[in-house]
Write a protein that holds these residues in place. Sequence first.
Motif, short mmCIF file in Angstrom:
data_model
loop_
_atom_site.label_atom_id
_atom_site.label_comp_id
_atom_site.label_asym_id
_atom_site.label_seq_id
_atom_site.Cartn_x
_atom_site.Cartn_y
_atom_site.Cartn_z
N ASP A 52 0.97 4.10 -2.88
CA ASP A 52 0.70 5.50 -2.52
C ASP A 52 1.85 6.42 -2.96
O ASP A 52 1.64 7.58 -3.29
N GLN A 76 0.84 -1.21 0.00
CA GLN A 76 0.00 0.00 0.00
C GLN A 76 0.87 1.26 0.00
O GLN A 76 0.65 2.20 -0.76
N HIS A 125 -5.90 6.60 0.94
CA HIS A 125 -4.91 5.77 0.23
C HIS A 125 -5.42 5.50 -1.18
O HIS A 125 -6.61 5.66 -1.46
#
Length: 314
Positions: free
Chosen positions: A230, A226, A256
């Motif tokens: 991002d 993640q 996000h």
Amino acid sequence: MDPVDLEVEFNGLVEADQRIEPRDWMPDGYRRNLIRQIAQHAHSEIIGMQPEGNWITRAPSLRRKAILMAKVQDEAGHGLYLYCAAETLGVDRAELIDQLHAGRQKYSSVFNYPTLTWADVGAIGWLVDGAAITNQIPLCRCSYGPYARAMVRVCKEESFHQRQGFESLYALSHGTPEQHAMAQDAVDRWWWPSLMLLGPSDAESTHTSQSMAWRIKRFTNDELRQRFVDMVAPQADVLELTPPDPELRWNEARGHYDFGECDWDELRRVVGGDGPCNRQRLAHHVSAHEEGAWVREAAAAYAAKHSAVGVVAA
Ligand code: BYC
């Protein structure tokens, strides 16, 4: 000291975020797990020289060639720091290389893909080094001192590598339509392998929970994935390139980016030895190792001669 007391002391050091050093007592499982991960990491750095090394003779300018040579040499250096860190745990580098050649130790799946065009060198710098930094910055706080310290230096060089990849890709994506297409094609091929570099999903990861408890890992594979998405999704906008994921979009509520699922069957296949370049990468490593045998023998003979002279002189 009683083994129970030793374990209590070890756990206390880990929980207090102190470093475990080579001469400290540590559980066998901690030692084995570190050897496994550090060896895998070291092998990745060394095998990772091959895909980019493929373009050194064909870099489009002297400047690009000099930068690429320096980067590939840095990767050799990273491998060496890491083999040294593994050796502090009581294994020999030669033994680790034998295990790699015998298929008992792994290296990162991402290096089993081919580098088809010059744009792949930029995409590797931007995406592969980007994923590697995301993974390695938390490793600077790993509970094992020699691994954590090696990572501090590696991360400094790795962030330069990512910048140069971004800059090289930017030049192409803002160049002619053909150059832009070449950059887009490279991103299409390196996007998913870079996400998979960060390991299987948390549900499939066998080592994460124990490695987190021992503070070897600070984040799970999915958490790091993640973070990586991002970081690179807005960079893709600046590059004017489109990641090959129709589900990639900013999620205001989560704060996000949402993104699609990796092809986990593909990761399993590549890790299992059946990626596009697995056989080629390993065969090249074996032949380079065999061809270098005379250098190792000469260095050992030289060292033995000098230590014998030292003994006589003393
Ligand atoms: N590829 O329980 P899991 C670079 C294996 S190079 C292959 O999640 P863990 C660069 C895993 O080893 C730096 N195998 O494991 C160089 C385990 O198998 P074993 C690359 C993978 O350890 C040149 C099993 O799957 N970075 O920057 O908790 C040019 C279960 O996984 C992969 C590193 O090496 C994979 N992608 O977490 C450019 C980082 N994923 O060992 C750049 C160091 C998983 O039980 N390594 N496996 O047989 C790590 O941080 C962790 O080992 C991982 C996996 C996050 C990769």
